[in-house]
Design a protein around this motif. Sequence first.
Motif, PDB file in Angstrom:
ATOM      1  N   SER A  39       0.827  -1.211   0.000  1.00 25.29           N
ATOM      2  CA  SER A  39       0.000   0.000   0.000  1.00 25.29           C
ATOM      3  C   SER A  39       0.862   1.261   0.000  1.00 25.29           C
ATOM      4  N   GLU A  40       1.899   1.249   0.842  1.00 25.91           N
ATOM      5  CA  GLU A  40       2.796   2.408   0.895  1.00 25.91           C
ATOM      6  C   GLU A  40       3.474   2.626  -0.464  1.00 25.91           C
ATOM      7  N   SER A  41       3.980   1.532  -1.051  1.00 25.06           N
ATOM      8  CA  SER A  41       4.687   1.643  -2.324  1.00 25.06           C
ATOM      9  C   SER A  41       3.752   2.065  -3.444  1.00 25.06           C
ATOM     10  N   THR A  93       8.024  -0.287  -8.021  1.00 22.91           N
ATOM     11  CA  THR A  93       8.750  -0.259  -6.752  1.00 22.91           C
ATOM     12  C   THR A  93       9.245  -1.663  -6.448  1.00 22.91           C
ATOM     13  N   TYR A  94      10.525  -1.789  -6.130  1.00 18.71           N
ATOM     14  CA  TYR A  94      11.143  -3.063  -5.785  1.00 18.71           C
ATOM     15  C   TYR A  94      11.419  -3.064  -4.282  1.00 18.71           C
ATOM     16  N   ILE A  95      10.820  -4.010  -3.556  1.00 18.82           N
ATOM     17  CA  ILE A  95      10.928  -4.058  -2.094  1.00 18.82           C
ATOM     18  C   ILE A  95      11.805  -5.247  -1.709  1.00 18.82           C
ATOM     19  N   SER A  96      12.739  -5.021  -0.830  1.00 20.54           N
ATOM     20  CA  SER A  96      13.694  -6.065  -0.452  1.00 20.54           C
ATOM     21  C   SER A  96      13.136  -6.953   0.653  1.00 20.54           C
ATOM     22  N   GLN A  97      13.724  -8.130   0.799  1.00 22.58           N
ATOM     23  CA  GLN A  97      13.353  -9.020   1.889  1.00 22.58           C
ATOM     24  C   GLN A  97      13.718  -8.419   3.241  1.00 22.58           C
ATOM     25  N   THR A 137      18.071  -9.007  -2.794  1.00 18.30           N
ATOM     26  CA  THR A 137      16.981  -9.997  -2.834  1.00 18.30           C
ATOM     27  C   THR A 137      15.659  -9.251  -2.826  1.00 18.30           C
ATOM     28  N   VAL A 138      14.948  -9.334  -3.931  1.00 18.35           N
ATOM     29  CA  VAL A 138      13.674  -8.635  -4.055  1.00 18.35           C
ATOM     30  C   VAL A 138      12.563  -9.520  -3.496  1.00 18.35           C
ATOM     31  N   ALA A 139      11.808  -8.991  -2.534  1.00 19.16           N
ATOM     32  CA  ALA A 139      10.697  -9.735  -1.934  1.00 19.16           C
ATOM     33  C   ALA A 139       9.423  -9.582  -2.743  1.00 19.16           C
ATOM     34  N   GLN A 146      18.910   1.644   0.169  1.00 18.35           N
ATOM     35  CA  GLN A 146      19.540   0.349  -0.025  1.00 18.35           C
ATOM     36  C   GLN A 146      18.525  -0.794  -0.042  1.00 18.35           C
ATOM     37  N   GLN A 147      17.324  -0.533   0.483  1.00 20.62           N
ATOM     38  CA  GLN A 147      16.344  -1.603   0.626  1.00 20.62           C
ATOM     39  C   GLN A 147      15.185  -1.512  -0.368  1.00 20.62           C
ATOM     40  N   LYS A 148      15.038  -0.359  -1.034  1.00 24.63           N
ATOM     41  CA  LYS A 148      13.909  -0.199  -1.936  1.00 24.63           C
ATOM     42  C   LYS A 148      14.312   0.674  -3.113  1.00 24.63           C
ATOM     43  N   MET A 149      13.852   0.317  -4.319  1.00 29.17           N
ATOM     44  CA  MET A 149      14.134   1.117  -5.500  1.00 29.17           C
ATOM     45  C   MET A 149      12.825   1.421  -6.213  1.00 29.17           C
ATOM     46  N   VAL A 150      12.698   2.676  -6.697  1.00 24.64           N
ATOM     47  CA  VAL A 150      11.541   3.101  -7.470  1.00 24.64           C
ATOM     48  C   VAL A 150      12.039   3.521  -8.845  1.00 24.64           C
TER      49      VAL A 150
END
Length: 518
Positions: free
Chosen positions: A23-25, A208-212, A190-192, A167-171
């Motif tokens: 939801s946030e992303s 948006t790419y969210i990490s583990q 590692t993309v979750a 470092q943990q999320k890319m848009v």
Amino acid sequence: MTLVFALFALSSAYFYSAWSLRSESLTDARKLLHFVDNKLRIAEHSLAELNALDFKQCDVQGREALESFIFNHLGSGLFLIRDVDAPPWTYCSVVGNLVIEDKDRDPSRYLFLDGQAQKKPLAVIGHYWQGQKRRDLFIGLVGDDRVNAVRVALGETAFYTDNRNPQQKMVSLNLTNHVEVLKFGQLPETVAMTVEASSSSYPLYATTYISQTDLLAKFKHSLLITAPLSAMLVLLIYYLLRLLHTLRNSLSYQLQVAAEQGDFIAYYQPIVDAQTGRVVAAEALLRWRKSDGSIEPPGYFIQTLEESDLINEVTLQILRRMPTDLAPILAQSKSFRCSINLVPKHVELPDFSDELTRLAAQGFPTMQLAVEITERLPLHDLVSANKHLKAMRDLGVCVELDDAGTGYGGSSYLQELSIDVMKIDKLFVDTLLYSPQKTQVLDANIQLANMLKLQVIAEGVETAAQSADLLSKGVRLQQGYFFAKPLSAADFVDYWQASTKETVDDNAQFLSKGATNE
């Protein structure tokens, strides 16, 4: 229980974490798209106005005109103009020429906002400007004498993304031909999960790419919220399951299911003329046929059933089946009667008598039906009861008083109600067997019935001696295990037919002996 709680808490925390991050992303991506959409709309509008600018060539005068235009359109970006007679792929700006890289001069790399007209190109273009190599998003407008373009200013877009932990999320923002416009952060090792949103106005989408690592951190935080809620929910579910289990095992619930499935049936106990041995009537006694085929006698459930609203429907089910159960007997013996037990609500309310009237109109053999009212349960409204019993008698139904002398009614039922038959309870019949010197109450009941001109049926006859004593007192109609226990419909029909044949054979033998003696 503990394992269920743990699994529920962990799974709810995980799904809440994933839902929350998604939801946030998604919100971030939509904010980014909204911002870029707005920039492109402003740029499109500005390009149309730029087309009206008096521009001849990229000299001092032309640049001053372009500078003045930019000053009045500061939110659009860097404006470019190329006259059709100017060198190809070279555009004029306020600070000099801008040259498009060779690899980006292929029109197939462009998207066109106006489709086949191809007058409004949109593309990410590499270019040289003031000696520096850059890649930016451009939108253009192709005219007859020149080409206008604007480099869309997207530097502020970082404000519209959640870039607290790059470092943990890319848009990333891309054109629909998958050319990257810009990105924030670095792709996690590692993309979750990935979250994607598309623009409704322009050929753009944001991912948006969210990490583990980010998901795990959110999961740990969520446990603080979901664990107490999970405990409460598991306890509630456990309570509801226990409640449902208790309900499903309760007798009331089982009776309701049995009534809905039509599991209540009638067993028929013969009423015999002890003088002739002929079966002249029967009493329909309720039985519960369970799913395993076993038959439950009424002692287990009858009180609960009588106190519920189900009793009316169950009684009607038995009533409707009676003509089918006893069809051979009812067809061969018009004097045969079958009785069915009623409770006070059957006679105090009009439902039963009204249904009986409706069934009579459809051909139900009411002349071969008897209804038994019992003294075990009190009648509160004798006036209404008598009215409805009279309506039944008008249909030819015989009215019997069951359990006479053992309950609430006493002589009031005999005096106030339209009674045809008195049934003497087993309690008094047993005195013939256990206390032969104390039969005064039995004798009084028989005498009272005779005075009121009522037929008498003795219940609970278990021995030949009891039957003979009753017969000596003038009680011919008898019912009890001495003659037969309650039988299934098929067995009762066989029993009646055998009894009838024996009676006929006995009469024939008697007549034969009499003829010989003559």
